[in-house]
Design a protein around this motif. Structure first.
Motif, PDB file in Angstrom:
ATOM      1  N   ASP A  15     -48.740 -71.795 -37.062  1.00  0.00           N
ATOM      2  CA  ASP A  15     -50.192 -71.723 -37.051  1.00  0.00           C
ATOM      3  C   ASP A  15     -50.667 -72.132 -35.667  1.00  0.00           C
ATOM      4  N   GLU A  16     -51.649 -71.446 -35.165  1.00  0.00           N
ATOM      5  CA  GLU A  16     -52.123 -71.685 -33.812  1.00  0.00           C
ATOM      6  C   GLU A  16     -52.907 -72.987 -33.668  1.00  0.00           C
ATOM      7  N   VAL A  17     -53.571 -73.420 -34.713  1.00  0.00           N
ATOM      8  CA  VAL A  17     -54.477 -74.561 -34.577  1.00  0.00           C
ATOM      9  C   VAL A  17     -53.973 -75.861 -35.195  1.00  0.00           C
ATOM     10  N   MET A  18     -53.046 -75.801 -36.124  1.00  0.00           N
ATOM     11  CA  MET A  18     -52.572 -77.022 -36.777  1.00  0.00           C
ATOM     12  C   MET A  18     -51.500 -77.688 -35.920  1.00  0.00           C
ATOM     13  N   THR A  19     -51.740 -78.939 -35.533  1.00  0.00           N
ATOM     14  CA  THR A  19     -50.804 -79.624 -34.646  1.00  0.00           C
ATOM     15  C   THR A  19     -49.590 -80.189 -35.381  1.00  0.00           C
ATOM     16  N   ASN A  20     -49.708 -80.524 -36.630  1.00  0.00           N
ATOM     17  CA  ASN A  20     -48.596 -81.096 -37.384  1.00  0.00           C
ATOM     18  C   ASN A  20     -47.998 -80.090 -38.367  1.00  0.00           C
ATOM     19  N   TRP A  21     -47.956 -78.858 -37.990  1.00  0.00           N
ATOM     20  CA  TRP A  21     -47.450 -77.791 -38.848  1.00  0.00           C
ATOM     21  C   TRP A  21     -45.966 -78.001 -39.105  1.00  0.00           C
ATOM     22  N   ASP A  22     -45.572 -77.981 -40.367  1.00  0.00           N
ATOM     23  CA  ASP A  22     -44.162 -78.124 -40.728  1.00  0.00           C
ATOM     24  C   ASP A  22     -43.567 -76.720 -40.819  1.00  0.00           C
ATOM     25  N   MET A  23     -42.918 -76.301 -39.753  1.00  0.00           N
ATOM     26  CA  MET A  23     -42.367 -74.947 -39.687  1.00  0.00           C
ATOM     27  C   MET A  23     -41.152 -74.818 -40.601  1.00  0.00           C
ATOM     28  N   GLU A  24     -40.971 -73.616 -41.133  1.00  0.00           N
ATOM     29  CA  GLU A  24     -39.746 -73.317 -41.875  1.00  0.00           C
ATOM     30  C   GLU A  24     -39.373 -71.863 -41.613  1.00  0.00           C
ATOM     31  N   VAL A  25     -38.090 -71.602 -41.638  1.00  0.00           N
ATOM     32  CA  VAL A  25     -37.549 -70.280 -41.307  1.00  0.00           C
ATOM     33  C   VAL A  25     -38.084 -69.228 -42.271  1.00  0.00           C
ATOM     34  N   ILE A  26     -38.501 -68.093 -41.692  1.00  0.00           N
ATOM     35  CA  ILE A  26     -38.922 -66.944 -42.508  1.00  0.00           C
ATOM     36  C   ILE A  26     -38.114 -65.692 -42.180  1.00  0.00           C
ATOM     37  N   GLU A  27     -37.321 -65.731 -41.112  1.00  0.00           N
ATOM     38  CA  GLU A  27     -36.441 -64.604 -40.797  1.00  0.00           C
ATOM     39  C   GLU A  27     -35.265 -65.102 -39.980  1.00  0.00           C
ATOM     40  N   ILE A  28     -34.101 -64.571 -40.301  1.00  0.00           N
ATOM     41  CA  ILE A  28     -32.870 -64.869 -39.560  1.00  0.00           C
ATOM     42  C   ILE A  28     -32.316 -63.548 -39.049  1.00  0.00           C
ATOM     43  N   GLY A  29     -32.014 -63.512 -37.768  1.00  0.00           N
ATOM     44  CA  GLY A  29     -31.362 -62.352 -37.177  1.00  0.00           C
ATOM     45  C   GLY A  29     -30.158 -62.827 -36.385  1.00  0.00           C
ATOM     46  N   ALA A  30     -29.071 -62.077 -36.454  1.00  0.00           N
ATOM     47  CA  ALA A  30     -27.855 -62.473 -35.737  1.00  0.00           C
ATOM     48  C   ALA A  30     -27.018 -61.241 -35.430  1.00  0.00           C
ATOM     49  N   CYS A  31     -26.244 -61.354 -34.380  1.00  0.00           N
ATOM     50  CA  CYS A  31     -25.282 -60.302 -34.047  1.00  0.00           C
ATOM     51  C   CYS A  31     -24.108 -60.951 -33.331  1.00  0.00           C
ATOM     52  N   TRP A  32     -22.969 -60.330 -33.440  1.00  0.00           N
ATOM     53  CA  TRP A  32     -21.783 -60.793 -32.720  1.00  0.00           C
ATOM     54  C   TRP A  32     -21.683 -60.009 -31.426  1.00  0.00           C
ATOM     55  N   LEU A  33     -21.666 -60.709 -30.309  1.00  0.00           N
ATOM     56  CA  LEU A  33     -21.483 -60.098 -28.999  1.00  0.00           C
ATOM     57  C   LEU A  33     -19.992 -60.046 -28.718  1.00  0.00           C
ATOM     58  N   GLU A  34     -19.494 -58.831 -28.647  1.00  0.00           N
ATOM     59  CA  GLU A  34     -18.058 -58.617 -28.434  1.00  0.00           C
ATOM     60  C   GLU A  34     -17.720 -58.712 -26.950  1.00  0.00           C
ATOM     61  N   PRO A  35     -16.446 -58.915 -26.607  1.00  0.00           N
ATOM     62  CA  PRO A  35     -16.043 -58.973 -25.199  1.00  0.00           C
ATOM     63  C   PRO A  35     -16.406 -57.712 -24.404  1.00  0.00           C
TER      64      PRO A  35
END
Length: 186
Positions: A15-35
């Motif tokens: 939230d842009e205005v709340m200073t004590n916002w308790d954030m929690e994950v809403i999206e996870i993205g991942a990839c494996w970077l190969e050699p």
């Protein structure tokens, strides 16, 4: 020397205005970077928030994630188990994980603690923002989009979407693989 690098990006409630916002994950993205700098193995899931279950307009505008995406999403516990399966399916000896900055590691640890879970990524972590800064001669830490611009890498997809950010970080960092042994040693 590290054989395979997991690149992870998280998006969270905000939230842009709340200073004590308790954030929690809403999206996870991942990839494996190969050699060879490819990213054939990819993971993405939305996560249903419980502390602040209704996304703010600011959050949706920033991330492009809508209420319907998180309402239909799995719990953090289930998403973390899916991430753990993805990590263990492709990790090799001497694998590590990176994120653009330290925030993703801290947020993942925060959500795991809140839900009483073990960290789904049992690998050493490297702050890719610092890695990039060191590789570029100690330039000031910059955001992912700016780093891509500085390196002449075209940013693809939507910024602040987890998988797109992970893929862009992997693409950027693949340019630095030749010096990985020096950069990952600290």
């Amino acid at each position: 020397m590290y054989t395979r690098i997991l690149v992870v990006d998280l998006e969270a409630t905000c939230d842009e205005v709340m200073t004590n916002w308790d954030m929690e994950v809403i999206e996870i993205g991942a990839c494996w970077l190969e050699p060879d700098a490819s990213t054939p193995h990819r993971f993405q899931t939305f996560v249903r928030p419980v502390i602040n279950p209704h996304l703010t307009e600011f959050c949706s505008d920033l991330t492009g994630i809508h209420q319907s995406d998180v309402d239909a999403a799995p719990s953090f516990a289930f998403a973390a188990s899916l991430l753990r399966e993805f990590v263990t399916a492709y990790q090799q000896p001497n694998s590590l994980w990176i994120s653009w900055g330290a925030w993703d590691k801290r947020q993942l640890a925060h959500d795991c603690e809140f839900h009483g879970l073990e960290d789904p990524i049992a690998l050493p972590h490297v702050n890719a923002k610092r890695w990039f800064s060191k590789a570029r001669g100690g330039i000031k830490d910059v955001g992912l989009r700016k780093a891509c611009e500085l390196a002449g890498v075209e940013f693809e997809g939507a910024h602040h979407r987890a998988l797109d950010d992970a893929l862009n970080a992997a693409n950027l960092l693949s340019l630095l693989i030749s010096s990985a042994s020096d950069l990952l040693s600290d």
